[in-house]
Design a protein around this motif. Sequence first.
Motif, PDB file in Angstrom:
ATOM      1  N   PHE A  19       0.775  -1.055   0.078  1.00  4.47           N
ATOM      2  CA  PHE A  19       0.011   0.068   0.121  1.00  4.47           C
ATOM      3  C   PHE A  19       0.814   1.325  -0.110  1.00  4.47           C
ATOM      4  N   SER A  20       2.103   1.158   0.516  1.00 10.03           N
ATOM      5  CA  SER A  20       2.943   2.359   0.651  1.00 10.03           C
ATOM      6  C   SER A  20       4.197   2.083   0.773  1.00 10.03           C
ATOM      7  N   PRO A  21       5.264   2.867   0.377  1.00  5.41           N
ATOM      8  CA  PRO A  21       6.751   2.316   0.753  1.00  5.41           C
ATOM      9  C   PRO A  21       7.013   1.824   1.839  1.00  5.41           C
ATOM     10  N   GLU A  22       6.541   2.407   3.012  1.00  3.83           N
ATOM     11  CA  GLU A  22       6.752   1.970   4.591  1.00  3.83           C
ATOM     12  C   GLU A  22       6.202   0.507   4.531  1.00  3.83           C
ATOM     13  N   GLY A  23       4.826   0.251   3.972  1.00  2.00           N
ATOM     14  CA  GLY A  23       4.293  -1.069   4.318  1.00  2.00           C
ATOM     15  C   GLY A  23       3.907  -1.305   5.624  1.00  2.00           C
ATOM     16  N   THR A  24       3.443  -0.366   6.093  1.00  2.00           N
ATOM     17  CA  THR A  24       2.967  -0.359   7.736  1.00  2.00           C
ATOM     18  C   THR A  24       1.468  -0.083   8.045  1.00  2.00           C
ATOM     19  N   PHE A  25       1.008  -0.531   9.161  1.00  2.00           N
ATOM     20  CA  PHE A  25      -0.096  -0.159   9.800  1.00  2.00           C
ATOM     21  C   PHE A  25      -0.181   1.364   9.687  1.00  2.00           C
ATOM     22  N   ALA A  26       0.707   1.951  10.156  1.00  2.00           N
ATOM     23  CA  ALA A  26       0.727   3.310  10.401  1.00  2.00           C
ATOM     24  C   ALA A  26       0.641   4.213   9.062  1.00  2.00           C
ATOM     25  N   ALA A  27       1.176   3.766   8.182  1.00  2.00           N
ATOM     26  CA  ALA A  27       0.920   4.378   6.760  1.00  2.00           C
ATOM     27  C   ALA A  27      -0.641   4.332   6.244  1.00  2.00           C
ATOM     28  N   VAL A  28      -1.067   3.241   6.594  1.00  2.00           N
ATOM     29  CA  VAL A  28      -2.463   3.083   6.204  1.00  2.00           C
ATOM     30  C   VAL A  28      -3.113   3.840   6.861  1.00  2.00           C
ATOM     31  N   THR A  29      -2.989   4.064   8.071  1.00  2.00           N
ATOM     32  CA  THR A  29      -3.809   4.820   9.044  1.00  2.00           C
ATOM     33  C   THR A  29      -3.697   6.422   8.433  1.00  2.00           C
ATOM     34  N   LYS A  30      -2.646   6.918   8.136  1.00  2.00           N
ATOM     35  CA  LYS A  30      -2.481   8.116   7.705  1.00  2.00           C
ATOM     36  C   LYS A  30      -3.331   8.393   6.424  1.00  2.00           C
ATOM     37  N   GLU A  31      -3.722   7.475   5.714  1.00  2.00           N
ATOM     38  CA  GLU A  31      -4.611   7.422   4.417  1.00  2.00           C
ATOM     39  C   GLU A  31      -6.100   7.220   4.698  1.00  2.00           C
ATOM     40  N   ILE A  84       0.898 -10.821  15.301  1.00  2.00           N
ATOM     41  CA  ILE A  84       1.016  -9.575  14.497  1.00  2.00           C
ATOM     42  C   ILE A  84       2.065  -9.692  13.429  1.00  2.00           C
ATOM     43  N   ASN A  85       2.247  -9.472  12.290  1.00  2.00           N
ATOM     44  CA  ASN A  85       3.439  -9.621  11.504  1.00  2.00           C
ATOM     45  C   ASN A  85       4.286  -8.377  11.841  1.00  2.00           C
ATOM     46  N   PRO A  86       5.528  -8.550  12.244  1.00  2.00           N
ATOM     47  CA  PRO A  86       6.414  -7.190  12.811  1.00  2.00           C
ATOM     48  C   PRO A  86       6.562  -6.555  11.569  1.00  2.00           C
ATOM     49  N   GLU A  87       6.634  -7.003  10.272  1.00  2.00           N
ATOM     50  CA  GLU A  87       6.951  -6.028   9.142  1.00  2.00           C
ATOM     51  C   GLU A  87       5.945  -5.179   8.932  1.00  2.00           C
ATOM     52  N   PHE A  88       4.636  -5.185   9.675  1.00  2.00           N
ATOM     53  CA  PHE A  88       3.562  -4.184   9.379  1.00  2.00           C
ATOM     54  C   PHE A  88       3.455  -3.269  10.664  1.00  2.00           C
ATOM     55  N   GLY A  89       4.246  -3.721  11.843  1.00  2.00           N
ATOM     56  CA  GLY A  89       4.043  -2.672  12.859  1.00  2.00           C
ATOM     57  C   GLY A  89       3.772  -3.531  14.347  1.00  2.00           C
ATOM     58  N   SER A  90       3.180  -2.914  15.178  1.00  2.00           N
ATOM     59  CA  SER A  90       2.812  -3.577  16.378  1.00  2.00           C
ATOM     60  C   SER A  90       1.328  -3.761  16.533  1.00  2.00           C
ATOM     61  N   ALA A  91       0.790  -4.397  17.702  1.00  2.00           N
ATOM     62  CA  ALA A  91      -0.580  -4.617  17.981  1.00  2.00           C
ATOM     63  C   ALA A  91      -1.078  -3.335  18.054  1.00  2.00           C
ATOM     64  N   GLU A  92      -0.378  -2.316  18.983  1.00  2.00           N
ATOM     65  CA  GLU A  92      -1.052  -1.053  19.045  1.00  2.00           C
ATOM     66  C   GLU A  92      -1.175  -0.133  17.842  1.00  2.00           C
ATOM     67  N   ASP A  93      -0.196  -0.472  16.951  1.00  2.00           N
ATOM     68  CA  ASP A  93      -0.334   0.354  15.630  1.00  2.00           C
ATOM     69  C   ASP A  93      -1.718  -0.178  15.047  1.00  2.00           C
ATOM     70  N   LEU A  94      -1.789  -1.397  14.985  1.00  2.00           N
ATOM     71  CA  LEU A  94      -3.166  -2.072  14.312  1.00  2.00           C
ATOM     72  C   LEU A  94      -4.171  -1.415  14.819  1.00  2.00           C
ATOM     73  N   LYS A  95      -4.189  -1.280  16.398  1.00  2.00           N
ATOM     74  CA  LYS A  95      -5.224  -0.679  17.086  1.00  2.00           C
ATOM     75  C   LYS A  95      -5.675   0.655  16.763  1.00  2.00           C
ATOM     76  N   LYS A  96      -4.552   1.390  16.463  1.00  2.00           N
ATOM     77  CA  LYS A  96      -4.822   2.880  16.180  1.00  2.00           C
ATOM     78  C   LYS A  96      -5.210   2.731  14.967  1.00  2.00           C
ATOM     79  N   LEU A  97      -4.950   2.008  13.741  1.00  2.00           N
ATOM     80  CA  LEU A  97      -5.571   2.065  12.761  1.00  2.00           C
ATOM     81  C   LEU A  97      -7.144   1.715  12.754  1.00  2.00           C
ATOM     82  N   ILE A  98      -7.402   0.567  13.477  1.00  2.00           N
ATOM     83  CA  ILE A  98      -8.951   0.483  13.670  1.00  2.00           C
ATOM     84  C   ILE A  98      -9.684   1.513  14.167  1.00  2.00           C
TER      85      ILE A  98
END
Length: 456
Positions: free
Chosen positions: A58-70, A111-125
């Motif tokens: 989805f992004s160069p970072e490939g992370t939950f945080a990058a999705v959250t921003k979008e 959680i796949n560490p490639e994407f971030g942490s459990a807290e990162d996923l919770k922030k996305l949700i």
Amino acid sequence: MIKKIIGFSFITALILTSCNAKKEQNKEEVAVNNGIITPYTAEMAENAVIYEVNIRQFSPEGTFAAVTKEIPNIKKLGVKILWLMPVYPIGEKNRKEGLGSYYSIKDYRGINPEFGSAEDLKKLIEEAHNNGIYVVLDWVANHTAWDHPWIKQHPDWYEKDKNGKLQSPYDWTDVVALDYNNKEMRKQMIADMKYWLDDFKIDGFRCDMAHEVPTDFWEEAKPQLADGKDIFMLGETENTDLLVNAFDVAYGWELHHIMNDIANGKKDVSAIDVYMDSIPKKWQADDYKMIFTSNHDENSWSGSEYERMGDAVETFAALSYALPGIPLIYNGQEEDFKRRLKFFVKDSIDRNPNAKMRGIYEKLGELKMNNLAFNGAKKAASYERLKTSDDKSILAFKRKKNTTEAYFIANLTKDEKSVVVPITGVYKSYMSNTEITLDANTNLKLKPWEYLILVK
């Protein structure tokens, strides 16, 4: 004087009560907008659009945080349901290529560490919920990675060949098939699914290869997962039995392949007519499909929608919104993204600030959200095929719910067509925001792959 005071006090009390009621109403509206008191219900899907996120690409970072921003930009597309492809750790044993397949799962609660942490996923949700978007996780119940703990802890939970060896389904050598004759495995699978509903507050699941898992498992799981509430259940299947008591929505694979064939001149509009006529014969009245021009499988293995559909891409995207059902946007389609994404290695989409399809999807999203005639789920607006002067080239139909009606007309050929349609009146051509007048004698000229959405 006492009467005046009493009267004044009574009026004041009424005003204060009214103000307090409005404050409470406003609080409720804020809460609704923030996703606090609006759990998913089946009615929510009537005007929904699904967005599938391939987090790695989805992004160069490939992370939950990058999705959250979008997420605010995803919301502009009219999206109400965010489908996250698998977020779990990927197996290392027998892994394919560099990073492996998302569908080779090493830990159902990890959680796949490639994407971030459990807290990162919770922030996305949380951010999705704050924007009025429901979140569903991709669930892979048919198989696990070879290094999932169950392999050592519970080898009897897996299918074995006649020699007692574990088996990979198909040619998927990075995974091993589960045995659904084992009741203890079923119980743990349901518990692991419920973990995400309870701890991460997700709103449902997209279930991979749902028809490869026994129907009675899904029927056992659904009431335990829902626990008296509605949850969104999307099955990768076209097996009708799975929608009786388990899933809400199935894949529109058959229609997808028909659209590809029409785009390539292999079939004509009559194929869509046969398909639409078959639905009430095969499906329950409240069953519905997810309609798509691409998804992660199609993009990576069959080609982008531009490879498969050429100049018909926008027309079939519009059709996916106009037909009964729920439309899907896959990761980057709004960016006019025209190449295949690699599946097992990092290969992010390209952002395009001048993308034509972003504007198209935003406008179609507004239509889906605000026009009852395009409701498409369990209480979908009616569909009525309209006979034209050239039914093999022109698809024309009417959608109606309550007193709201709209029309879709499309030239599904590479040639210019002149056609008469049985529509009379003055309408707004929705996509161009222009007025159009039709009667029984109007000779409507349509360019190759041109479509019209007519509303009042």
